[in-house]
Write a protein that holds these residues in place. Structure first.
Motif, PDB file in Angstrom:
ATOM      1  N   LYS A  71       0.864  -1.179   0.000  1.00 56.04           N
ATOM      2  CA  LYS A  71       0.000   0.000   0.000  1.00 56.04           C
ATOM      3  C   LYS A  71       0.900   1.228   0.000  1.00 56.04           C
ATOM      4  O   LYS A  71       2.104   1.126   0.254  1.00 56.04           O
ATOM      5  N   ALA A  72       0.329   2.377  -0.291  1.00 50.95           N
ATOM      6  CA  ALA A  72       1.101   3.613  -0.240  1.00 50.95           C
ATOM      7  C   ALA A  72       1.452   3.931   1.214  1.00 50.95           C
ATOM      8  O   ALA A  72       0.598   3.837   2.097  1.00 50.95           O
ATOM      9  N   LEU A  73       2.714   4.307   1.453  1.00 48.46           N
ATOM     10  CA  LEU A  73       3.203   4.525   2.811  1.00 48.46           C
ATOM     11  C   LEU A  73       3.608   5.976   3.036  1.00 48.46           C
ATOM     12  O   LEU A  73       3.886   6.716   2.085  1.00 48.46           O
ATOM     13  N   THR A  74       3.666   6.368   4.296  1.00 50.39           N
ATOM     14  CA  THR A  74       4.292   7.643   4.657  1.00 50.39           C
ATOM     15  C   THR A  74       5.798   7.455   4.620  1.00 50.39           C
ATOM     16  O   THR A  74       6.301   6.317   4.633  1.00 50.39           O
ATOM     17  N   VAL A  75       6.545   8.549   4.610  1.00 47.87           N
ATOM     18  CA  VAL A  75       8.002   8.408   4.571  1.00 47.87           C
ATOM     19  C   VAL A  75       8.543   7.811   5.866  1.00 47.87           C
ATOM     20  O   VAL A  75       9.550   7.091   5.848  1.00 47.87           O
ATOM     21  N   ASP A  76       7.898   8.062   6.994  1.00 47.74           N
ATOM     22  CA  ASP A  76       8.332   7.425   8.237  1.00 47.74           C
ATOM     23  C   ASP A  76       8.146   5.915   8.159  1.00 47.74           C
ATOM     24  O   ASP A  76       8.984   5.145   8.648  1.00 47.74           O
ATOM     25  N   PRO A 128       9.108  13.980  -0.059  1.00 46.95           N
ATOM     26  CA  PRO A 128       7.778  14.354  -0.574  1.00 46.95           C
ATOM     27  C   PRO A 128       7.711  15.814  -1.015  1.00 46.95           C
ATOM     28  O   PRO A 128       7.051  16.143  -2.011  1.00 46.95           O
ATOM     29  N   GLY A 129       8.385  16.707  -0.290  1.00 48.55           N
ATOM     30  CA  GLY A 129       8.401  18.113  -0.678  1.00 48.55           C
ATOM     31  C   GLY A 129       9.106  18.319  -1.999  1.00 48.55           C
ATOM     32  O   GLY A 129       8.688  19.151  -2.819  1.00 48.55           O
ATOM     33  N   VAL A 130      10.174  17.549  -2.224  1.00 49.07           N
ATOM     34  CA  VAL A 130      10.887  17.624  -3.502  1.00 49.07           C
ATOM     35  C   VAL A 130       9.970  17.162  -4.630  1.00 49.07           C
ATOM     36  O   VAL A 130       9.891  17.796  -5.691  1.00 49.07           O
ATOM     37  N   ALA A 131       9.260  16.054  -4.398  1.00 50.57           N
ATOM     38  CA  ALA A 131       8.338  15.547  -5.414  1.00 50.57           C
ATOM     39  C   ALA A 131       7.231  16.555  -5.706  1.00 50.57           C
ATOM     40  O   ALA A 131       6.856  16.769  -6.866  1.00 50.57           O
ATOM     41  N   ALA A 132       6.717  17.200  -4.665  1.00 55.02           N
ATOM     42  CA  ALA A 132       5.659  18.195  -4.848  1.00 55.02           C
ATOM     43  C   ALA A 132       6.149  19.377  -5.685  1.00 55.02           C
ATOM     44  O   ALA A 132       5.453  19.844  -6.600  1.00 55.02           O
ATOM     45  N   THR A 133       7.341  19.855  -5.388  1.00 54.29           N
ATOM     46  CA  THR A 133       7.905  20.983  -6.136  1.00 54.29           C
ATOM     47  C   THR A 133       8.079  20.633  -7.612  1.00 54.29           C
ATOM     48  O   THR A 133       7.778  21.438  -8.508  1.00 54.29           O
ATOM     49  N   ARG A 134       8.552  19.434  -7.879  1.00 51.71           N
ATOM     50  CA  ARG A 134       8.749  19.018  -9.269  1.00 51.71           C
ATOM     51  C   ARG A 134       7.421  18.886 -10.007  1.00 51.71           C
ATOM     52  O   ARG A 134       7.323  19.220 -11.187  1.00 51.71           O
ATOM     53  N   LEU A 135       6.405  18.383  -9.318  1.00 50.99           N
ATOM     54  CA  LEU A 135       5.099  18.247  -9.955  1.00 50.99           C
ATOM     55  C   LEU A 135       4.538  19.604 -10.366  1.00 50.99           C
ATOM     56  O   LEU A 135       3.995  19.760 -11.465  1.00 50.99           O
ATOM     57  N   VAL A 136       4.654  20.589  -9.478  1.00 47.32           N
ATOM     58  CA  VAL A 136       4.162  21.932  -9.798  1.00 47.32           C
ATOM     59  C   VAL A 136       4.928  22.508 -10.988  1.00 47.32           C
ATOM     60  O   VAL A 136       4.350  23.145 -11.870  1.00 47.32           O
ATOM     61  N   ALA A 137       6.242  22.273 -11.008  1.00 47.51           N
ATOM     62  CA  ALA A 137       7.066  22.798 -12.100  1.00 47.51           C
ATOM     63  C   ALA A 137       6.725  22.119 -13.430  1.00 47.51           C
ATOM     64  O   ALA A 137       6.703  22.764 -14.485  1.00 47.51           O
ATOM     65  N   LEU A 138       6.451  20.815 -13.389  1.00 50.06           N
ATOM     66  CA  LEU A 138       6.146  20.093 -14.625  1.00 50.06           C
ATOM     67  C   LEU A 138       4.766  20.426 -15.155  1.00 50.06           C
ATOM     68  O   LEU A 138       4.558  20.523 -16.369  1.00 50.06           O
ATOM     69  N   GLY A 139       3.803  20.588 -14.252  1.00 50.68           N
ATOM     70  CA  GLY A 139       2.439  20.906 -14.692  1.00 50.68           C
ATOM     71  C   GLY A 139       1.875  19.794 -15.543  1.00 50.68           C
ATOM     72  O   GLY A 139       1.882  18.625 -15.152  1.00 50.68           O
ATOM     73  N   GLY A 140       1.405  20.149 -16.739  1.00 50.54           N
ATOM     74  CA  GLY A 140       0.836  19.159 -17.651  1.00 50.54           C
ATOM     75  C   GLY A 140       0.452  19.805 -18.957  1.00 50.54           C
ATOM     76  O   GLY A 140       0.387  21.035 -19.072  1.00 50.54           O
TER      77      GLY A 140
END
Length: 222
Positions: A71-76, A128-140
């Motif tokens: 299942k999807a997990l938290t980073v901890d 997760p913060g790095v992934a979030a930043t990249r997603l915003v930058a990539l957009g669609g």
């Protein structure tokens, strides 16, 4: 004037010299870049699980491996799961190199983000913060893709349970210990001479039950 018989002789000497230089300085063979980790599109899940188990059983030293979660997990939870225990002794030679995120949204296809991390737990917690930043930058390319990217980034920034896999470096004993964790669905190892930087890595997603195939993408984006 050059004697008539000397010209062919000089040509032969030149060819031999060039060939000799080639043997002395061979052109490096480019690395093979066909290694992959994860299931193939359309592959039956039981077949992949068998293939992954066989890959771990065949290694005899530290290797790179893909760990897919149930299942999807938290980073901890990722940190706890990847630092498995063998005979009550914490495995210290498991190195997490990438964390893979995919935000679960019902009936919405969300992007898979792979974040390289240094060898420390704090870097995993920041991923997760790095992934979030990249997603915003990539957009669609479309409005829907942009909405999905923003919705995914928002959940990642909030610390969601969104990690679906990790790339690790570990001993066979470490991989076997990780494979016994309740949150782990599959562990697949690369050959000992393979490089993870040349491998295509795609985890076995939790929603893949029978066959590896994308689900519907007709749900509303929150």
């Amino acid at each position: 004037m050059t004697p008539r018989g000397l010209v062919p002789a000089l040509a032969v000497v030149a060819v031999v010299a060039v060939v000799g230089v080639g043997f002395a300085n061979p052109v490096p063979t480019p690395p093979i870049r066909t290694d992959t980790l994860g299931p193939d599109s359309g592959e039956a899940v039981p077949d992949y699980l068998d293939r992954a188990r066989d890959s771990v059983a065949s290694v005899d030293g530290p290797v790179w491996a893909l760990v897919s979660f149930t299942k999807a997990l938290t980073v901890d939870e990722v940190i706890t799961t990847s630092r498995s225990q063998v005979s009550s002794v914490r495995v210290s030679d498991v190195r997490v190199a990438r964390v893979m995120f995919r935000v679960p949204i019902e009936r919405v296809q969300t992007p898979l983000m792979s974040v390289p991390v240094p060898d420390n737990d704090e870097a995993v917690r920041r991923s997760p913060g790095v992934a979030a930043t990249r997603l915003v930058a990539l957009g669609g390319d479309t409005d829907r893709q942009q909405q999905v990217a923003l919705a995914s980034a928002k959940q990642l920034s909030a610390g969601c349970a969104c990690a679906v896999g990790v790339l690790v470096r570990a001993t066979p004993e470490g991989l076997e210990a990780i494979g016994r964790e309740s949150n782990v669905r599959a562990v697949e190892a690369l050959p000992s001479d393979a490089s993870p930087w040349f491998a295509a890595v795609r985890p076995l997603l939790p929603e893949y039950m029978d066959v590896v195939a994308p689900g519907p993408d007709d749900g509303p984006v929150p």
